[in-house]
Structures are given as C-alpha cells and as structure tokens.
Design a protein around this motif. Structure first.
Motif, PDB file in Angstrom:
ATOM      1  N   ALA A 623     -16.702   9.841   7.996  1.00  0.00           N
ATOM      2  CA  ALA A 623     -15.500   9.110   7.606  1.00  0.00           C
ATOM      3  C   ALA A 623     -15.617   8.664   6.160  1.00  0.00           C
ATOM      4  O   ALA A 623     -16.717   8.439   5.639  1.00  0.00           O
ATOM      5  CB  ALA A 623     -15.297   7.885   8.507  1.00  0.00           C
ATOM      6  N   SER A 624     -14.463   8.552   5.501  1.00  0.00           N
ATOM      7  CA  SER A 624     -14.415   8.030   4.135  1.00  0.00           C
ATOM      8  C   SER A 624     -13.075   7.339   3.925  1.00  0.00           C
ATOM      9  O   SER A 624     -12.066   7.686   4.552  1.00  0.00           O
ATOM     10  CB  SER A 624     -14.599   9.150   3.109  1.00  0.00           C
ATOM     11  OG  SER A 624     -13.537  10.084   3.187  1.00  0.00           O
ATOM     12  N   VAL A 625     -13.054   6.342   3.034  1.00  0.00           N
ATOM     13  CA  VAL A 625     -11.821   5.624   2.728  1.00  0.00           C
ATOM     14  C   VAL A 625     -11.888   5.140   1.288  1.00  0.00           C
ATOM     15  O   VAL A 625     -12.960   4.767   0.797  1.00  0.00           O
ATOM     16  CB  VAL A 625     -11.611   4.430   3.692  1.00  0.00           C
ATOM     17  CG1 VAL A 625     -12.735   3.404   3.566  1.00  0.00           C
ATOM     18  CG2 VAL A 625     -10.258   3.779   3.463  1.00  0.00           C
ATOM     19  N   ASN A 626     -10.764   5.184   0.600  1.00  0.00           N
ATOM     20  CA  ASN A 626     -10.626   4.656  -0.754  1.00  0.00           C
ATOM     21  C   ASN A 626      -9.276   3.974  -0.828  1.00  0.00           C
ATOM     22  O   ASN A 626      -8.247   4.589  -0.549  1.00  0.00           O
ATOM     23  CB  ASN A 626     -10.729   5.783  -1.795  1.00  0.00           C
ATOM     24  CG  ASN A 626     -10.784   5.252  -3.211  1.00  0.00           C
ATOM     25  OD1 ASN A 626      -9.870   4.593  -3.660  1.00  0.00           O
ATOM     26  ND2 ASN A 626     -11.856   5.561  -3.916  1.00  0.00           N
ATOM     27  N   TYR A 627      -9.269   2.689  -1.194  1.00  0.00           N
ATOM     28  CA  TYR A 627      -8.020   1.930  -1.162  1.00  0.00           C
ATOM     29  C   TYR A 627      -7.849   1.151  -2.459  1.00  0.00           C
ATOM     30  O   TYR A 627      -8.745   0.411  -2.890  1.00  0.00           O
ATOM     31  CB  TYR A 627      -8.017   0.958   0.016  1.00  0.00           C
ATOM     32  CG  TYR A 627      -6.708   0.218   0.186  1.00  0.00           C
ATOM     33  CD1 TYR A 627      -5.513   0.920   0.333  1.00  0.00           C
ATOM     34  CD2 TYR A 627      -6.660  -1.171   0.197  1.00  0.00           C
ATOM     35  CE1 TYR A 627      -4.313   0.256   0.485  1.00  0.00           C
ATOM     36  CE2 TYR A 627      -5.459  -1.852   0.357  1.00  0.00           C
ATOM     37  CZ  TYR A 627      -4.285  -1.126   0.497  1.00  0.00           C
ATOM     38  OH  TYR A 627      -3.084  -1.787   0.654  1.00  0.00           O
ATOM     39  N   ALA A 628      -6.681   1.330  -3.116  1.00  0.00           N
ATOM     40  CA  ALA A 628      -6.322   0.577  -4.313  1.00  0.00           C
ATOM     41  C   ALA A 628      -5.712  -0.745  -3.856  1.00  0.00           C
ATOM     42  O   ALA A 628      -4.652  -0.768  -3.223  1.00  0.00           O
ATOM     43  CB  ALA A 628      -5.333   1.366  -5.161  1.00  0.00           C
ATOM     44  N   LEU A 629      -6.386  -1.854  -4.162  1.00  0.00           N
ATOM     45  CA  LEU A 629      -5.998  -3.154  -3.622  1.00  0.00           C
ATOM     46  C   LEU A 629      -4.684  -3.672  -4.170  1.00  0.00           C
ATOM     47  O   LEU A 629      -4.142  -4.647  -3.653  1.00  0.00           O
ATOM     48  CB  LEU A 629      -7.102  -4.178  -3.891  1.00  0.00           C
ATOM     49  CG  LEU A 629      -8.435  -3.912  -3.179  1.00  0.00           C
ATOM     50  CD1 LEU A 629      -9.420  -5.035  -3.471  1.00  0.00           C
ATOM     51  CD2 LEU A 629      -8.230  -3.781  -1.677  1.00  0.00           C
ATOM     52  N   GLU A 630      -4.148  -3.025  -5.228  1.00  0.00           N
ATOM     53  CA  GLU A 630      -2.834  -3.436  -5.704  1.00  0.00           C
ATOM     54  C   GLU A 630      -1.775  -3.263  -4.623  1.00  0.00           C
ATOM     55  O   GLU A 630      -0.707  -3.859  -4.691  1.00  0.00           O
ATOM     56  CB  GLU A 630      -2.453  -2.640  -6.937  1.00  0.00           C
ATOM     57  CG  GLU A 630      -2.318  -1.143  -6.656  1.00  0.00           C
ATOM     58  CD  GLU A 630      -2.066  -0.342  -7.915  1.00  0.00           C
ATOM     59  OE1 GLU A 630      -1.358  -0.853  -8.788  1.00  0.00           O
ATOM     60  OE2 GLU A 630      -2.585   0.765  -8.016  1.00  0.00           O
ATOM     61  N   GLY A 631      -2.073  -2.422  -3.616  1.00  0.00           N
ATOM     62  CA  GLY A 631      -1.158  -2.274  -2.502  1.00  0.00           C
ATOM     63  C   GLY A 631      -1.017  -3.547  -1.696  1.00  0.00           C
ATOM     64  O   GLY A 631      -0.041  -3.736  -0.980  1.00  0.00           O
TER      65      GLY A 631
END
Length: 776
Positions: A623-631
């Motif tokens: 599994a992998s995840v990348n999230y831009a917190l500006e969302g």
C-alpha cells in the motif's frame, strides 16, 4: 486505440486548491512567486498550490516538457501564461478560478513536440509519466528525480527502498561496493538482483541478461537519472527474461527543449564512524533542441571518496551522450552512447568478534573491484494515427574484475561479456463493434558471449595474483535468445482486458577450456498472461492480473547439478489484485499479490554448488498514499504527507526440514512515513523507513555464527531530514540544501551468506550531507 474522451483525473490532471473560493482568487491582487525551472508538471503543481487555482491538463500534452520557472509579481492568469512560455501550451480560463491547458498556435509550438493524447501505447513503460502509472494494469511506482534529490539519495539502493515490496539492503558480499546493486521484490533474495528485469531506457543493464543476470556490476548512476520506474506486476509479457521479480527501468535525464546547462554536487560524511572521510558525487546535464527537431545532451555523473567503512574508497565516472532527431510529425530517430568506468575497495564481511570490536573496520585489505562498460544504442520510431512502430538496437561490452580473499587463496577474476540485441514492436489500434482494440506484437533477439577467467595465488605467498599466476577457471559461454510477444488491449465500456503471451526460445552453452567439458541447454518457455482493469470513475480504477514468469539458467549454474538432475530455468506464476486512486490531491494504492515459485535456486559461492530451495510461496499486501494537506485547509498549503507499507509472507513450501521456514532475507513488514513542505524557495522534509527482522539461511538459524554469516537479522527504524533553499534566477538558480540521514545514529546491520565475502555488514550511521546545484 482512438483518442479517449478528455478526463480531468484519469489523464493525470492536477486538481489544486479546490477548497478555496475561486471567485475570490480570480479577483485577487498580484502576488510574488518564486518557482525554479523544473518539469512542467512539477512547476504547475507548485503554482497551483500558491495561487489557489484549479488547473487541468493531459499528461500526454505535458510529457517531456520543461518550464523556465516563475519569478516576480503576477496575478493567476499572468503567472500561468508566463510559466508556460516556450512549452507550446497556453492557458484558457474556464471561469471561477479554473484553467485548462491547450496547444498554442502552431507557430509557437516546438517542432519536436507533438501535442495531444497518444493514439496507442506501444511501450508500456513509456516515459514513466503519471498517466503511465495510473493506467498500468498492475502494481507500479515511479520515484522521480525531485523525490530522490530530496532524500539525498546518491545510490539506486536508497531510491528502491522507498517502494513498497522492495528490499534493497546495504551492499554486501561480493557486491559490497557502489557499482553493485542488491535488491529483491516481494521476498525474493536481494543478492545481486538476479530475479528482476533491470533496464536503462529499456536496454538491459546486466552484462549478460540471460547467462549472467546478476548485478555485481550495475553501470547505473543516479546523477544521470530522471526517474526509477518499478513495475512489480502486469508486465511479464512485454519484458523479460528475469521477470518473476518485476521490471525496474532507470530513465535517463531527458534532452532539454531549450539550451540548458545544469550542475549538481553532493558531499557527505559519517562523523560517528571510525572512517572519517568525505564522499563526493557530481552530475552534469548540458544540451538542448534546435528548431529543426535535432536535439542532444551530455550527461555525466561521478563519485569520489569513501563511505562509513574502512577500505571503501570509490571512483566512478559515468558519461552518457544522447541524441534525438524529429524528422517530421511521424518519424523520429534516437541514439545513446555510454562509457562507465569505476573501481572500488571492498570492506568485506566481519566475523562476530571483529564486528563487536569495531563494526566499521575492514579485515580484508586486498579485496577490490573494478569494471567498465561501453554501450551503443540506436532507435527509430514511427507514430501516426493509431499505429506505432519502433526498432531499438543495442550493443554492450563489459569487463568486470577484482581481487578477492577466498580463505586459502587470493583470486583475480577478469570476466568479459559482449551483448548484441535488437527489439522491434508494433502497436495497431482499431474498432471492432462496440470494442476498441490495440494489438501489440514484438520480437527481441539477443546474442551473448562471455569469457570468464580466474587466477590465484596462495594466501601464504602474500602476493596479489596476475594473469601469469595459476589459472583454475577458463570458460566460454554463449547464449542466443529469441523472444516473441503478442497481446490485445481491449476496451469495452469501463473495462479493459489485455490477454497476451510471451514465448522465449533460448540456446545456451558453456565450454570449460581447462577440462574441455561442454554444457548445452535449449529451453522453450511460453508465458501466458491476462490483465484486467475496471475504471470505476475517472480517478479510481481496479486491476487484476495473472502471469507466467521465469528466470534463465546462469553460466555459473550450468555445470552444476541438483537432486533430480540438471538446473532448469526457474518458473513461477504470479497473481495480483489491487485498486488505485488519484484525484490530484490524493494518490493512493493498495493491492494483494501471490507468487507460486516452482523451482527456486540459489548459488553457493563458497562451495561452487547450487542450492535447490524448490517450491516457495510469496504472498502479501502492498500500500502507498500521498496526500496534499491543502485539501483539508488552505493554511496547510505546501504540506504533503506520504506513507508506504508492505506485508510479505515468503515461505519455503518444498517438502523437507526447511518446509514452512521463511525465505532468507525477507522482512514480513517494511515501509516508510514522512511529511514534506514546499513554500516558495523553501523545501523541507522529515521521513522514516522501517523493516522487521530477517533470516540469512534456509534453516532460519537464530543463533549467530562465529563468522557472522548466519543468525537473526534484527529489524530497525531510521529517520532522515533535509532543508533546501532556491536562490532563483538572479543567482543562476543556485539551490543549496543540507540533510541528515539516520538522525538518531541507530546501529543496524545485514549479513552475507553463501558468499566468498560473508559476514556482518554495518548499515549507514548518522550521515550529514550538503547539496548544491546551478543552472544556466
């Protein structure tokens, strides 16, 4: 296949700042921007975050394009148009703070770039763009140059360890130097990466892809790379032969569109080790593309100095020349030449007692490795409407040699290899009723020749061997291999089915010139596969696949036999089921895999025999995840969080005393976690990597042996950080960064087993580095 309808997300759209009020943004006053020259995709990401606008574009349109960056005060529309200058694209306002990118008028577009969605995808690896990853019917990750620069990574090992399911330990054994590459995927033994297809721009990296696929000499320098593309499943039909462990393609730096010179230097040291030295790496890119479509580039990457072990001094020079000529809209030619030369001392494994006394010492003062490689590559590509045809030819000549302490004698082992190959592919799209097809057919021919020698002198003589010393190995090996594949990518509504088959025909032989014994082997291997993908939405898909995979017999294995007869090609069947999501702000993937290995072998260098591990099963979750917190909130703009995780259960299934044991050098749990911050000229990140324990042998011995080669290998967790600042155009885009690897100086180690250089190998201690780069 025909051009697909425009999709904001499935065509790798960038959706940025959706939580802001676009009306307010569109009416905002101008603000100051500082965006360094980079790939167009990266520049648009940064601009979108800082401007708070939504930008949509297709990856096919942006592929291979560079932006000159942005410096000064602009409103959103002015800034975006300035950022796109020279790319052949222009921004069109869609209202309410949203923009789309369109082809610029023909007079402004570079002649060497063809805009618009590609009709067919003849090469599944492509340029490793995000759209290639999103639409791939299997597990796949790409680490791009910006990412491994932010890690301070100067070796492929450091980059590969960031990918779920990949285990790349510290260099060890006869590959305990910077020119070697050790990694394993999904629990496969990482020793010299023998079970993966390793490519550089689609050209095999091993000095003998069939007869000697091990990477004790891997002429790949990260300073010359744009990306590392790892396909863990879904690619066995088109790429081989060693495909049970996936496909790893190193993508060299692209030829710039505009005249460009870039120089980068990194210096690092490990002050907590007893080896108080400095290691320096440098890289250069110089090139550009003329209006007539003729482009070229010079790439250089070099290494000097030693790392945290005594007797580890290294010198590497890697020079690559690239050329491309876009004859017209449909026809193009490309060429590449490489000369790689290096030598390195090998610190070697330590006994338990020696490691306890000083884990950074070396007790093998004579061990040394050197090698050089010459590569020449020519290619042709035709692409028009729904047809793509490519021909790619290559030639490599490799010398690898070295001194090695083998207990009772010192050896000198010069080995030369010649590889000639040609590969051609044809992809044709057409409609059949309500279905859309893309039929791909391909053929590859490889001819290998190798000459392996070994000279020796007794340890008691205290004298290095020469070519006049006693010769106890003189073998000639040869391989002629033909590979065919055919597949059909079928789109029906939201479904994509790709059945296919690869067929390998191999003729191998080896002659011992000392004993005059000759070995021959002929193998014909069909490898059927089926890939399925379902597009739930434009930003979400589900994939599944099953493939036949195999690994050819190596020259070193040919004279040996195991219980039941001679060594045969390794065969396995792999299965995958996963799902992938990408809406611009959030990228996530999770999948399950199963590998049933029928006849796994390992070579024991110390006894010159082959160990038949037999049946093994590798299963797990990645599994992998990348999230831009500006969302979540505008106040968090510039922050990204990311994580990877893999659970791998690799067990021996062959009847016998080791049944049920774990496959050596496989961690059940491995992953990473981090946060990155980008704001104007500043970049910072803090991340960690972790993995659980391993065993070194089939018997899963827990108690440590006196020579350090067996025993439990404890798990560990490491933390790293880096801060960088870009000074902008006024200072030639000077970029300066400082970083620390292994912040808490945690001591960890790996082992080498069944190797002439066996023992314990300490991992990298706290290491401080400084990076600088300029562009002209």
């Amino acid at each position: 296949m025909p051009a697909q309808p425009f999709r904001l997300t499935s065509l790798a759209s960038v959706l940025l700042g959706a939580s802001l009020s676009f009306n307010a943004v569109a009416e905002a006053d101008a603000k100051h921007y500082h965006i360094a020259p980079s790939s167009l995709e990266n520049a648009l990401n940064q601009f979108g975050r800082e401007a708070g606008v939504l930008i949509s574009f297709s990856s096919a349109a942006a592929s291979g394009l560079q932006s000159h960056g942005l410096e000064g005060n602009f409103n959103p529309e002015q800034g975006l148009q300035t950022l796109l200058e020279g790319t052949g694209l222009q921004a069109r306002s869609e209202g309410e703070g949203a923009f789309s990118l369109q082809p610029a008028p023909a007079a402004d577009a570079p002649h060497s770039i063809e805009l618009g969605a590609s009709s067919v995808v003849g090469d599944w690896l492509g340029d490793a763009e995000q759209i290639n990853v999103f639409e791939h019917p299997g597990a796949r990750d790409v680490i791009r140059r910006e990412e491994f620069e932010r890690q301070g990574a100067t070796s492929a090992r450091e980059v590969l360890n960031r990918i779920p399911g990949v285990n790349a330990p510290e260099n060890n054994g006869t590959g305990s130097h910077d020119m070697a590459l050790n990694f394993g995927i999904r629990g496969l033994n990482p020793r010299l990466a023998t079970r993966s297809t390793v490519l550089m721009d689609g050209i095999p990296v091993p000095f003998a892809p069939y007869g000697q696929p091990q990477l004790s000499f891997a002429p790949v320098s990260m300073g010359n790379m744009d990306a590392v593309d790892v396909v863990r499943g879904g690619g066995a039909v088109r790429y081989g032969p060693q495909n049970v462990g996936g496909i790893v393609n190193f993508v060299t730096r692209a030829i710039p569109v505009e005249p460009t010179v870039k120089v980068g230097v990194q210096t690092e040291t490990s002050p907590s080790s007893t080896q108080d030295g400095f290691k320096k790496t440098a890289n250069l890119l110089a090139g550009g593309t003329a209006d007539n479509g003729l482009g070229g580039a010079v790439l250089y990457s070099g290494t000097r100095g030693s790392d945290w072990r005594e007797h580890s001094d290294t010198r590497i020079d890697d020079l690559i020349l690239k050329g491309n000529y876009q004859l017209d809209e449909a026809n193009s030619f490309n060429a590449m030449a490489q000369y790689y030369d290096g030598e390195a001392q090998m610190p070697g494994g330590l006994s338990t007692a020696a490691y306890k006394a000083d884990p950074y010492q070396s007790t093998r003062p004579n061990d040394k490795f050197w090698g050089r490689r010459t590569l020449v590559n020519f290619g042709y590509r035709y692409q028009e409407d729904r047809r793509e045809f490519t021909v790619n030819s290559f030639f490599t000549k490799t010398l690898r040699s070295g001194y090695l302490d083998q207990g009772t004698f010192l050896s000198l082992s010069p080995r030369e290899y010649w590889v000639r190959g040609v590969e051609t592919r044809l992809a044709q799209g057409f409609d059949l009723g309500s279905s859309v097809h893309e039929v791909g057919v391909g053929y590859r021919y490889i001819n290998e020749a190798g000459h392996e020698l070994r000279y020796r002198t007794p340890i008691a003589d205290n004298q290095l061997p020469t070519t006049s010393s006693r010769n106890d190995r003189d073998t000639r090996g040869a391989t002629e291999a033909h590979a065919f594949f055919i597949d059909d990518k079928i789109d029906i509504g939201k479904w994509t089915f790709t059945p296919g088959i690869r067929y390998e025909m191999i003729e191998q032989q080896q002659t011992n010139l000392l004993t005059h014994v000759k070995y021959k082997g002929d193998y014909n291997t069909p490898l059927p596969a089926l890939n399925v993908m379902y597009h739930v939405t434009d930003s979400w898909n589900i994939y599944a696949n099953t493939e036949g995979s195999f690994g050819s017999v190596q020259y070193s294995q040919m004279p040996n036999r195991v219980t039941g007869g001679e060594v045969k090609p390794e065969k396995a069947r792999t299965w995958e089921l996963g799902t992938r999501y990408d809406n611009g702000n959030l990228r996530a993937e999770i999948g399950a895999f199963l590998i049933n290995f029928n006849n796994q072998y390992d070579s024991n260098q110390t006894t010159d025999t082959v160990i038949a591990r037999g049946k093994t099963r590798h299963q797990g979750i990645e599994a992998s995840v990348n999230y831009a917190l500006e969302g979540l909130s505008p106040e968090l703009a510039g922050f990204d969080v990311y994580a990877t995780y893999a659970y791998v259960d690799a067990t021996i299934r062959e009847d016998g005393p080791n049944k049920g044991n774990r496959v050596p050098f496989s961690s059940k749990n491995k992953g990473s976690l981090g946060v990155a911050y980008t704001q104007g000229p500043w970049k910072a990140n803090l991340d960690s990597t972790f993995q659980s324990n391993q065993f070194a042998d089939n018997a899963n011995t827990r108690t440590e042996s006196a020579d350090g080669s067996t025993g439990l290998i404890p798990g560990y967790m490491l933390f790293n950080t880096r801060v960088g600042y870009d000074f902008g155009h006024q200072l030639s885009d000077l970029n300066v960064a400082v970083g620390v690897k292994n912040i808490f100086n945690h001591e960890y180690y790996t082992r080498s087993f069944d190797d002439n250089n066996k023992g314990k190998y300490v991992g990298e201690p706290r290491t401080v580095y400084v990076q600088t780069s300029v562009a002209f």
